[in-house]
Design an enzyme around this catalytic site. Structure first.
Site, PDB file in Angstrom:
ATOM      1  N   LYS A  22       0.822  -1.128  -0.107  1.00  0.00           N
ATOM      2  CA  LYS A  22      -0.055  -0.143  -0.078  1.00  0.00           C
ATOM      3  C   LYS A  22       0.953   1.196   0.179  1.00  0.00           C
ATOM      4  O   LYS A  22       0.593   2.202  -0.788  1.00  0.00           O
ATOM      5  CB  LYS A  22      -0.825   0.052   1.159  1.00  0.00           C
ATOM      6  N   ASN A  23       1.813   1.323   0.926  1.00  0.00           N
ATOM      7  CA  ASN A  23       2.760   2.588   0.857  1.00  0.00           C
ATOM      8  C   ASN A  23       3.677   2.841  -0.222  1.00  0.00           C
ATOM      9  O   ASN A  23       4.029   3.699  -0.389  1.00  0.00           O
ATOM     10  CB  ASN A  23       3.311   2.420   2.348  1.00  0.00           C
ATOM     11  N   ARG A  92      -5.871  10.321   3.766  1.00  0.00           N
ATOM     12  CA  ARG A  92      -4.968  11.391   4.125  1.00  0.00           C
ATOM     13  C   ARG A  92      -3.764  11.502   3.475  1.00  0.00           C
ATOM     14  O   ARG A  92      -3.103  12.683   3.274  1.00  0.00           O
ATOM     15  CB  ARG A  92      -4.637  11.301   5.733  1.00  0.00           C
ATOM     16  N   CYS A 116      -6.159  13.265  12.142  1.00  0.00           N
ATOM     17  CA  CYS A 116      -5.960  11.870  11.780  1.00  0.00           C
ATOM     18  C   CYS A 116      -6.295  11.186  13.017  1.00  0.00           C
ATOM     19  O   CYS A 116      -6.285  11.401  14.139  1.00  0.00           O
ATOM     20  CB  CYS A 116      -4.861  11.402  10.991  1.00  0.00           C
ATOM     21  N   ARG A 121      -1.531  15.040  12.199  1.00  0.00           N
ATOM     22  CA  ARG A 121      -0.688  14.706  11.440  1.00  0.00           C
ATOM     23  C   ARG A 121      -0.504  15.916  10.561  1.00  0.00           C
ATOM     24  O   ARG A 121      -0.835  16.049   9.357  1.00  0.00           O
ATOM     25  CB  ARG A 121      -1.454  13.530  10.387  1.00  0.00           C
ATOM     26  N   PRO A 122       0.639  16.620  11.137  1.00  0.00           N
ATOM     27  CA  PRO A 122       0.927  17.990  10.199  1.00  0.00           C
ATOM     28  C   PRO A 122       1.725  17.945   9.069  1.00  0.00           C
ATOM     29  O   PRO A 122       2.120  16.793   8.594  1.00  0.00           O
ATOM     30  CB  PRO A 122       1.935  18.747  11.372  1.00  0.00           C
ATOM     31  N   ILE A 123       1.574  18.842   7.939  1.00  0.00           N
ATOM     32  CA  ILE A 123       2.160  18.815   6.852  1.00  0.00           C
ATOM     33  C   ILE A 123       3.406  19.778   6.739  1.00  0.00           C
ATOM     34  O   ILE A 123       3.464  20.106   5.399  1.00  0.00           O
ATOM     35  CB  ILE A 123       1.327  18.603   5.514  1.00  0.00           C
ATOM     36  N   ASP A 124       3.632  20.436   7.801  1.00  0.00           N
ATOM     37  CA  ASP A 124       4.622  21.403   7.556  1.00  0.00           C
ATOM     38  C   ASP A 124       5.769  21.353   6.965  1.00  0.00           C
ATOM     39  O   ASP A 124       6.432  22.023   6.312  1.00  0.00           O
ATOM     40  CB  ASP A 124       4.886  21.995   9.001  1.00  0.00           C
ATOM     41  N   ASP A 305       3.781   0.848  12.061  1.00  0.00           N
ATOM     42  CA  ASP A 305       2.665   0.265  11.570  1.00  0.00           C
ATOM     43  C   ASP A 305       2.659  -1.298  11.974  1.00  0.00           C
ATOM     44  O   ASP A 305       1.432  -1.928  11.730  1.00  0.00           O
ATOM     45  CB  ASP A 305       2.675   0.284   9.842  1.00  0.00           C
ATOM     46  N   ILE A 327       6.407   7.559  16.868  1.00  0.00           N
ATOM     47  CA  ILE A 327       6.256   8.148  15.530  1.00  0.00           C
ATOM     48  C   ILE A 327       4.983   9.031  15.681  1.00  0.00           C
ATOM     49  O   ILE A 327       4.891  10.130  15.376  1.00  0.00           O
ATOM     50  CB  ILE A 327       5.967   7.011  14.557  1.00  0.00           C
ATOM     51  N   ARG A 397      -8.524  -0.188   3.709  1.00  0.00           N
ATOM     52  CA  ARG A 397      -7.701   0.627   3.108  1.00  0.00           C
ATOM     53  C   ARG A 397      -6.872  -0.004   2.934  1.00  0.00           C
ATOM     54  O   ARG A 397      -5.993   0.399   1.927  1.00  0.00           O
ATOM     55  CB  ARG A 397      -7.566   1.684   4.221  1.00  0.00           C
TER      56      ARG A 397
HETATM   57  C1  UD1 Z   1       3.975   7.125   6.209  1.00  0.00           C
HETATM   58  C2  UD1 Z   1       3.122   5.792   5.965  1.00  0.00           C
HETATM   59  C3  UD1 Z   1       2.535   5.284   7.164  1.00  0.00           C
HETATM   60  C4  UD1 Z   1       3.640   5.105   8.349  1.00  0.00           C
HETATM   61  C5  UD1 Z   1       4.336   6.480   8.374  1.00  0.00           C
HETATM   62  C6  UD1 Z   1       5.480   6.177   9.327  1.00  0.00           C
HETATM   63  C7  UD1 Z   1       2.286   6.068   3.868  1.00  0.00           C
HETATM   64  C8  UD1 Z   1       1.079   6.313   2.875  1.00  0.00           C
HETATM   65  N1  UD1 Z   1       1.910   6.020   5.145  1.00  0.00           N
HETATM   66  O1  UD1 Z   1       3.010   7.855   6.859  1.00  0.00           O
HETATM   67  O2  UD1 Z   1       1.750   4.098   6.965  1.00  0.00           O
HETATM   68  O3  UD1 Z   1       2.970   5.017   9.714  1.00  0.00           O
HETATM   69  O4  UD1 Z   1       4.668   6.681   7.234  1.00  0.00           O
HETATM   70  O5  UD1 Z   1       6.457   5.194   8.816  1.00  0.00           O
HETATM   71  O6  UD1 Z   1       3.274   5.751   3.611  1.00  0.00           O
HETATM   72  N2  UD1 Z   1       5.453  14.907  10.704  1.00  0.00           N
HETATM   73  C9  UD1 Z   1       5.580  16.102  10.987  1.00  0.00           C
HETATM   74  N3  UD1 Z   1       5.287  17.263   9.960  1.00  0.00           N
HETATM   75  C10 UD1 Z   1       5.268  16.714   8.346  1.00  0.00           C
HETATM   76  C11 UD1 Z   1       5.148  15.433   8.385  1.00  0.00           C
HETATM   77  C12 UD1 Z   1       5.236  14.670   9.240  1.00  0.00           C
HETATM   78  O7  UD1 Z   1       5.676  16.797  12.028  1.00  0.00           O
HETATM   79  O8  UD1 Z   1       5.309  17.663   7.768  1.00  0.00           O
HETATM   80  C13 UD1 Z   1       5.491  13.844  11.727  1.00  0.00           C
HETATM   81  C14 UD1 Z   1       4.220  12.969  11.954  1.00  0.00           C
HETATM   82  O9  UD1 Z   1       3.250  13.819  12.547  1.00  0.00           O
HETATM   83  C15 UD1 Z   1       4.865  11.815  12.547  1.00  0.00           C
HETATM   84  C16 UD1 Z   1       6.299  11.742  11.902  1.00  0.00           C
HETATM   85  O10 UD1 Z   1       6.544  12.835  11.206  1.00  0.00           O
HETATM   86  O11 UD1 Z   1       4.920  12.087  13.800  1.00  0.00           O
HETATM   87  C17 UD1 Z   1       6.361  10.791  10.966  1.00  0.00           C
HETATM   88  O12 UD1 Z   1       5.440  10.687   9.951  1.00  0.00           O
HETATM   89  P1  UD1 Z   1       5.591  10.581   8.354  1.00  0.00           P
HETATM   90  O13 UD1 Z   1       7.033   9.758   8.106  1.00  0.00           O
HETATM   91  O14 UD1 Z   1       5.556  11.893   7.482  1.00  0.00           O
HETATM   92  O15 UD1 Z   1       4.445   9.705   8.171  1.00  0.00           O
HETATM   93  P2  UD1 Z   1       3.532   9.583   6.768  1.00  0.00           P
HETATM   94  O16 UD1 Z   1       4.370   9.956   5.629  1.00  0.00           O
HETATM   95  O17 UD1 Z   1       2.100  10.299   7.129  1.00  0.00           O
END
Ligand code: UD1
Length: 438
Positions: A22-23, A92, A116, A121-124, A305, A327, A397
């Protein structure tokens, strides 16, 4: 509404070929729009998140069609650059389309993915990476508007090795003039998979799997063919199921190196594990022992996961195991549901302590999220009596017919629509007709 009905207490025995990841497939599907041509994605899992990606691709003006296990995506006539809120809410991780749309169209608009089930789940970091490449981003009323007349290569330093931010940065950098370097990149195998696909399309991406990824952008990309890697989290889930129930299983089609934190933990818990290159065998007596603390970490650490499945495997173990979730903030929501089945789990912030109990009992439980839902199924397989697991939209999913896979291993499990209940060894196929499971 559907539910899984499980009669616990069966040993698991047999062989499974693991579904596509999936990922792995989601960023690959987003990457298809970097070219104007036809891409063939083989071993594409049939999942709700893949359906959500297909809906986004179609909305953008791309054509998709299934050919057996392959998904064909024709991006030639892509003519839109916005993703409506309803499609963003479906999944998401749809935010990874942002970098790809920007690279292709120079402009993108999509709604903020928001909170979430795993906590905020920020995207900063995604946005900072795109800004560093020259995008102007406005956030207004929950909508993100990104514009970049030109994207320019730069150095991007991620504060954390975020999987999604690394993917977004790579995708956007494919549209930037010059060579971009991404430092502290996520090292997950799915990043290497994205690199392989992009390079098959004519891109120049190097270093994935390590902490520094470089992307030389603005190359003319063409359609490509890609085979999706096996899903290491689905494999971890089925290994944990067999470990918990007892039995012997062989899984094929998955890179066992990526599974090693999970197989090492299962070995410590008392299972026999033999890993080949693309297959893994596990034998379990069904009674595990507690293990050293399980601390989730970015790859190659213990995957967050796989934490819920490992927790489920240890519910009847001898002794107590500590879990530390590093995480996501809110990743123990399954613990409350597991307690309804007699599990002894104490949660305090990022720490959970699982003390093994002699037995679990069946109950009606609700999936709280994708991997937490899988943990409930694993608990039901070991419980005495009947377990009903509802809110299956979470499980669907990420697992391609989890009940079919477990039934193939001998589990007594069926998906029930209203009053229909499938007997042992019978699964429901797409037409609703019973098919022998082995
Ligand atoms: C991806 C995987 C998810 C997995 C995760 C961690 C996919 C579709 N999903 O999610 O299954 O659990 O990796 O291995 O591939 N963070 C921030 N700011 C950001 C982005 C992330 O603070 O802009 C933080 C998140 O809140 C979290 C950490 O970074 O605490 C790791 O998140 P991230 O690696 O980005 O996970 P995803 O890409 O959402």
């Amino acid at each position: 509404m559907q539910e899984l009905v499980i009669e616990g207490g069966c040993r698991l025995q047999g062989e499974l070929t693991i579904q596509g990841s999936k990922n792995g497939v989601l960023p690959v599907l987003a990457a298809t729009i970097l070219c104007a041509g036809e891409c063939r994605v083989e071993n594409c899992p049939r999942l709700r998140d893949v359906d959500a990606s297909i809906a986004i691709l179609r909305h953008l003006g791309c054509c998709t069609r299934w050919e057996g296990g392959a998904l064909l995506v024709d991006t030639t006539h892509m003519d839109k650059n916005e993703v409506p809120d309803a499609l963003m809410r479906e999944m998401r991780s749809s935010v990874i389309f942002l970098g790809a749309i920007l690279a292709r169209q120079g402009e993108a608009a999509l709604s903020y993915p928001g909170g979430c089930e795993l906590g905020p789940r920020p995207i900063d970091m995604h946005l900072a990476a795109l800004r560093a490449l020259g995008a102007e981003i406005e956030e207004r009323g929950g909508t993100l508007r990104c514009r970049a007349r030109v994207l320019t290569a730069t150095e991007i330093v991620l504060p954390l090795p975020s999987v999604g931010a690394t993917e977004n940065a790579i995708l956007a950098a494919c549209g930037a003039e010059g060579t971009t370097a991404i430092y502290n990149a996520a090292r997950e195998p799915e990043i290497a998979e994205l690199q392989d696909f992009l390079n098959a399309m004519g891109a120049q991406v190097c270093g994935a799997g390590g902490s520094i990824v470089t992307v030389t952008g603005k190359r003319a990309l063409h359609g490509g063919t890609h085979r999706v890697i096996g899903d290491r989290i689905a494999a971890a889930t089925y290994l944990c199921a067999a470990a918990a129930c007892g039995g012997e299983v062989r899984l094929s089609g998955v890179d066992c190196r990526a599974l090693s934190p999970v197989t090492a933990a299962l070995y410590e818990a008392g299972c026999a594990v033999e890993s080949g290159v693309e297959d893994v065998f596990l034998r379990s007596g069904g009674r595990l022992r507690a293990i050293h603390p399980v601390r989730t970490a970015p790859y190659p650490g213990f995957p967050t996961d796989a934490q819920p499945a490992m927790m489920a495997a240890l519910l009847r173990s001898a002794g107590s195991t500590v879990f530390v979730e590093n995480i996501f903030e809110n990743r123990y929501r399954h613990a409350g549901e597991l307690s309804r089945m007699g599990a002894d789990i104490r949660v305090a912030g990022r720490v959970a302590v699982v003390s093994g109990v002699p037995s679990l009992h069946g109950a009606s439980v609700k999936c709280t999220d994708l991997r937490g839902g899988a943990a409930l199924v694993l608990a039901g397989l070991q419980a005495e009596g009947t377990t009903r697991v509802s809110q299956l939209e979470h499980i669907d999913r990420g697992y391609e017919s989890m009940e079919r896979e477990l039934a193939l291993l001998g589990a007594r499990i069926g998906r029930r629509e209203e009053t229909q209940w499938q007997e042992r060894g019978t699964i429901e196929d797409a037409d609703g007709e019973g098919t022998p499971s082995s």
